[in-house]
Write a protein that holds these residues in place. Sequence first.
Motif: not given
Length: 250
Positions: A32, A35-36, A38, A166, A170, A247-250
């Motif tokens: 992940c 990119r970051k 939402n 993901v 998160n 904001v999530l880490s992808w």
Amino acid sequence: MKIIQEDPSLVYRPESEDHQYRNYKIAQWGSCAYRKMNLMEAISLLDNLVDESDPDVDFPNSYHAFQTAEGIRRVHPDKDWFQLVGLLHDVGKIMALANEPQWAVVGDTFPVGCKFQESIVFCDTFKGNPDTHHPVYSTKYGIYEPNCGLENVMMSWGHDEYMYRVLKYNKCTIPEEGLYMIRFHSCYPWHTGGDYQHLCNDKDRKMLPWVQEFNKFDLYTKTEDMPEVETLRPYYQSLIDKYCPGVLSW
């Protein structure tokens, strides 16, 4: 002299080199670190994606997301987490917008490391796969123990597994039933074909009706009537804020 390494996505198609391909993609996407952003931003990216493997739609996948969610909302108004699963189940397809070929992202999934079942779509294409003739991988159980549970089985790589990872990475709070829907909704050989029961445990059997219930909406809410996304967005943003905030880490 600069040596250019070719992306294994373009060399090791799943029907030829399952394990090498899958391991490469887990290393590339499983951390992940892409990119970051939402979740609503990620859903909006699907405005730019039409799934080439889906014969039922020729419009952006973002509309399918809202159609699925709204279909679930009508039948299950008391299960907001289920509605959210409908919205985000295909968001892992954003990999196709990061130069991944669509065959490496969309379509059905299946276990690897054991005998390919005939219910896998285009199963005849595996004839050239070395796993088909491997002394272990070609057997019924392969590298697995009987009834080990699908959670302990390696699945072919695709948008299902990526989105599941993901959400787990998160620490999203979608219930286990929803996580199963996301991780296995493209595993038609299991939830529709009835195969791989020898690898399933009691938890899988308990979760199967939930995945099949989700499948109804994934398949049968696809119409040419486009949802009013801007009108629906505030409601679904509230669900995102509840289960997958920030904001999530992808």
